[in-house]
Write an enzyme that holds these catalytic residues in place. Sequence first.
Site, PDB file in Angstrom:
ATOM      1  N   TRP A  67     -31.206  31.040  23.340  1.00 10.67           N
ATOM      2  CA  TRP A  67     -31.530  30.314  24.579  1.00 10.67           C
ATOM      3  C   TRP A  67     -32.863  29.591  24.462  1.00 10.67           C
ATOM      4  CZ3 TRP A  67     -27.301  29.362  26.557  1.00 10.67           C
ATOM      5  CH2 TRP A  67     -26.294  30.318  26.727  1.00 10.67           C
ATOM      6  N   ASP A 112     -38.170  31.395  31.005  1.00 12.55           N
ATOM      7  CA  ASP A 112     -36.773  31.604  31.390  1.00 12.55           C
ATOM      8  C   ASP A 112     -36.587  33.117  31.519  1.00 12.55           C
ATOM      9  OD1 ASP A 112     -34.036  32.038  31.481  1.00 12.55           O
ATOM     10  OD2 ASP A 112     -33.564  30.892  29.668  1.00 12.55           O
ATOM     11  N   LYS A 114     -27.023  36.817  35.882  1.00  5.87           N
ATOM     12  CA  LYS A 114     -27.249  37.958  35.008  1.00  5.87           C
ATOM     13  C   LYS A 114     -27.654  39.171  35.859  1.00  5.87           C
ATOM     14  CE  LYS A 114     -26.461  35.073  31.735  1.00  5.87           C
ATOM     15  NZ  LYS A 114     -27.355  34.350  30.860  1.00  5.87           N
TER      16      LYS A 114
HETATM   17  C1  LIG Z   1     -27.251  33.083  30.166  1.00  2.76           C
HETATM   18  C2  LIG Z   1     -28.582  32.529  29.819  1.00  2.76           C
HETATM   19  C3  LIG Z   1     -28.806  31.146  29.775  1.00  2.76           C
HETATM   20  C4  LIG Z   1     -27.728  30.145  30.071  1.00  2.76           C
HETATM   21  O1  LIG Z   1     -27.535  30.105  31.432  1.00  2.76           O
HETATM   22  P1  LIG Z   1     -26.552  29.084  32.174  1.00  2.76           P
HETATM   23  O2  LIG Z   1     -26.785  29.459  33.595  1.00  2.76           O
HETATM   24  O3  LIG Z   1     -25.170  29.384  31.678  1.00  2.76           O
HETATM   25  O4  LIG Z   1     -26.987  27.703  31.866  1.00  2.76           O
HETATM   26  C5  LIG Z   1     -30.082  30.711  29.503  1.00  2.76           C
HETATM   27  N1  LIG Z   1     -31.082  31.568  29.252  1.00  2.76           N
HETATM   28  C6  LIG Z   1     -30.888  32.903  29.254  1.00  2.76           C
HETATM   29  C7  LIG Z   1     -32.029  33.818  28.962  1.00  2.76           C
HETATM   30  C8  LIG Z   1     -29.643  33.424  29.539  1.00  2.76           C
HETATM   31  O5  LIG Z   1     -29.456  34.757  29.543  1.00  2.76           O
END
Ligand SMILES: *Cc1c(COP(=O)(O)O)cnc(C)c1O
Length: 359
Positions: free
Chosen positions: A101, A171, A195
């Site tokens: 990511w 993030d 998540k």
């Molecule tokens: C799942 C995830 C993403 C991707 O997220 P989307 O909402 O599908 O764009 C990005 N960063 C992290 C840390 C994730 O766990």
Amino acid sequence: MGRVYNFSAGPAVLPEEVLREAAAEMLDYNGSGMSVMEMSHRSKVYDDIIKTAEADLRELMGVPDNYEVLFLQGGAWTQFAAVPMNLMKNGVADYIVTGQWAKKAWQEAQKYGKANKIASSEDETFSYIPDCSDLPIDDDADYVYICENNTIYGTKYWKLPNTKGKTLVADVSSCFLSEPVDVTKYGVIYGGVQKNIGPAGVTIVIIRKDLIRDDLPDYVPTLLKYKTQADAGSLFNTPPCYGIYICGKVFKWLKKMGGLAEMKKRNEEKAAILYDFLDSSNMFKGTVRKEDRSLMNVPFVTGNEELDAKFVAESKSAGFENLKGHRTVGGMRASIYNAMPREGVEKLVQFMDEFEKNN
Ligand SMILES: *Cc1c(COP(=O)(O)O)cnc(C)c1O
């Protein structure tokens, strides 16, 4: 059929209590005679829902007044582009690449400016967090970017990088609300909620107000300018109404549980049950450096692909869902977010122990 123990990395398990409440309110929310899915986002009823959600999130995280809380759409992926578009003033940013990511975010940022990769753990399949105490931060960097909890690999920053005074952007998709956080250490905290908070479709962005700019290049889409939604209280266009409503219920649930300090304690206890077993097992092994272990995502392997596949199949029949590891890593991964009850982890470990004895 009853509910399974769902170890999915996301969309993931939600508190059963929240789902029951939402079910009870499905046809008639609070005397409105409609479902939250059916009501105008401009109505008084909905305004209360979104304002209460924001207030509860601010309280949970201790978000100071000089930060905006935005409820957006587009997932974390959209932020991979929105962050550089909004924050690159000098056109430079530093990225620490600790997983897929972070890497995707770094690659996306290259479309909008100079994105430096200043550290990486790709040399060892992202199984650790690099030393971030003295990184070659670019003098012109508009921000330093991290993915704080690496969902796929199961690592977490237990110490934030030394950004040498530059704005930190994180993030936090897979560790959002898993522990108390000092918001003032960040310029931007963002994550998709699917998540650890709510249903897919909502992205929360917490941004320090001085980073919200009015002087962005013309090519930046109206909806990707933080200013657009900050000025409109996240209601510039139709927000993901129902998803925000569920997030609001999860915030209430977290407050009732005792807040983020209590969640951290519970999450540490749950993770310890699994990690202690992995450390004592002769069959199963954790895949990352111990001091960098995530409390949320726990990848493990047997070292034998056939045995891994057998474990995944048998665990599924026993009511443990989504334990297959990410397709890029293989093996297994147990995501044990806030809403995973302790009992789910205890039963999983019991099952793993029996599997080990039988194989
Ligand atoms: C799942 C995830 C993403 C991707 O997220 P989307 O909402 O599908 O764009 C990005 N960063 C992290 C840390 C994730 O766990």
